[in-house]
Write an enzyme that holds these catalytic residues in place. Sequence first.
Site, PDB file in Angstrom:
ATOM      1  N   SER A 263       1.543 -16.178 -40.504  1.00  0.00           N
ATOM      2  CA  SER A 263       0.884 -16.680 -39.293  1.00  0.00           C
ATOM      3  C   SER A 263       0.759 -15.431 -38.446  1.00  0.00           C
ATOM      4  CB  SER A 263       1.292 -17.870 -38.826  1.00  0.00           C
ATOM      5  OG  SER A 263       2.476 -17.424 -38.206  1.00  0.00           O
ATOM      6  N   LYS A 264      -0.354 -15.845 -37.532  1.00  0.00           N
ATOM      7  CA  LYS A 264      -0.304 -14.557 -36.695  1.00  0.00           C
ATOM      8  C   LYS A 264       0.666 -14.507 -35.844  1.00  0.00           C
ATOM      9  CE  LYS A 264      -4.197 -13.445 -33.409  1.00  0.00           C
ATOM     10  NZ  LYS A 264      -4.120 -13.180 -32.049  1.00  0.00           N
ATOM     11  N   ARG A 265       1.408 -15.557 -35.319  1.00  0.00           N
ATOM     12  CA  ARG A 265       2.408 -15.651 -34.376  1.00  0.00           C
ATOM     13  C   ARG A 265       3.942 -14.973 -35.090  1.00  0.00           C
ATOM     14  NH1 ARG A 265       5.198 -20.425 -32.654  1.00  0.00           N
ATOM     15  NH2 ARG A 265       3.272 -21.399 -32.859  1.00  0.00           N
ATOM     16  N   GLU A 268       3.426 -11.279 -35.884  1.00  0.00           N
ATOM     17  CA  GLU A 268       3.583 -10.327 -34.665  1.00  0.00           C
ATOM     18  C   GLU A 268       5.047 -10.039 -34.213  1.00  0.00           C
ATOM     19  OE1 GLU A 268       0.748 -12.068 -31.725  1.00  0.00           O
ATOM     20  OE2 GLU A 268      -0.844 -11.023 -32.551  1.00  0.00           O
TER      21      GLU A 268
END
Length: 499
Positions: A263-265, A268
């Site tokens: 996921s993006k989270r 990151e």
Amino acid sequence: MSESIARLRFAPSPTGLLHIGGLRTALYNYLLARQLGGAFVLRIEDTDQKRFVEGAEADIFRSLQWAGISIDEGPQEGGPHGPYRQSERRDVYREHAEMLVAKGAAYYAFDTEEEIELMRARYREAGIESAGYGVRTRGEMRNSLTLPVDEVESLLSQEVPHVVRLKVPAGRTVQLSDLIRGDVSFESDVIDDQVLMKSDGLPTYHLAVVVDDHLMNITHVVRGEDWLSSTPKHLLLYEAFGWTAPKMAHLPLILSPSGGKLSKRNAEKMGIPVTVRQYVEAGYEPDALVNFLALLGWHPADDRELFSMDDLIRAFDINRVGLAGVQFDLDKLNWFNQQHLRSLTDSELASLGRPFVEEKGYEVSDAALESVAALLKERITFARELADVTYLFADPAAFDAKGVKKRWSIEAAERLTWLEAHLSSLSNEQWTASTIHDEAEKALLARDVPLGKVMPVFRLALTGETSGPELFPLIEYLGRDTVVRRLRNAPALIGTSPE
Ligand code: GLU
């Protein structure tokens, strides 16, 4: 009869910057289209106004172009099946939804949000959690299946807000023969009567995707696994229209290095770039990223790893895409970037590095920068690193402290003066790595000192560092004047002049 010409599409929604997983989907479709000698179509799926993001479409165009994925038909290219933006095809969807209603395969539904919620609450009380709007419940709702014809007509003519829903047939097993997953079946009874047209007059993704894939003659739908659960709805729609569904392939998920969806989270958090734009900005080469993404799910028949786009078009095999999610490995991508830089000519690498060198204000000729490229090619991961080795462009101003402590002495400084005297007498023709090596060796041997003993301090004096590219090619690159100057200046700069 000849086989129909292959037509594949990438159908992103412009809801943000293009994600790395989206680029992989585009790539697999593109590879297959080229391999089959067919067409690659870009369709922008922008019917969800709430999720529309300004600039996202331009980012999709730019990212595909950067990656070397060329589009045959699309919003910019045009083509015989346009328009290629769904927001420009509203009438087509409305018309097709009406066709289904006329056939009895879809119906108008006038229920408000509250009415649907009340129905759910009734079922919850009866012990049925999350009842949908479908086979079991549609008979109790306000729709064109339950209301008298004249009432439906009057509601429609008064433009009372309504949706069009698919009438999912009861008790059916929907079969999918997926190119990657094999046979997958779904029970129709658990599928909701999917909304096809929303009350704002726009289609849902499900209607638009089926209508467009059909009207655009798409032969293969290759998309992420997250769309697999939507596929039975699409297959029912093809059936309702009386159309043949394209072949389908659902790609495995891309997983984070620690497992779980990337996921993006969590990407990151782990320092993994998510958008194509971030990869471009981080300095990855398009060919390296493409090579890496191609192998993120596809397993070539042999253990080869390095592929150009043309190699990929030849070798790619959708049947050899795995089922299991694939773990994202940034180190591996860095390795591909390194390998890619190594495969370039010196002049190609020099051109990639030039903007970075100029950004730092160094003035270097093309020939000199090619030598820098040759010196560093095996040592760098990103082209911008060509500009990082400052002693290739300017005399060192500082000297590695540990190196100085270990290598510097009056004796070492004296040996450098012998080298300086000897090397300064070499002619231009003699200024090649191998001659410089032999001459340096000669000068030292005359005083009974082996070259190997002096090499570390020689490097330290010339570069300020204790390691780096091969010494004699480096000396050849620096040139006689620079070498002599640096050898002369070193003692004063390092701080211990010979007596
Ligand atoms: N618009 C969908 C997306 O954003 C397309 C899914 C499909 O390929 O059918 O991914």
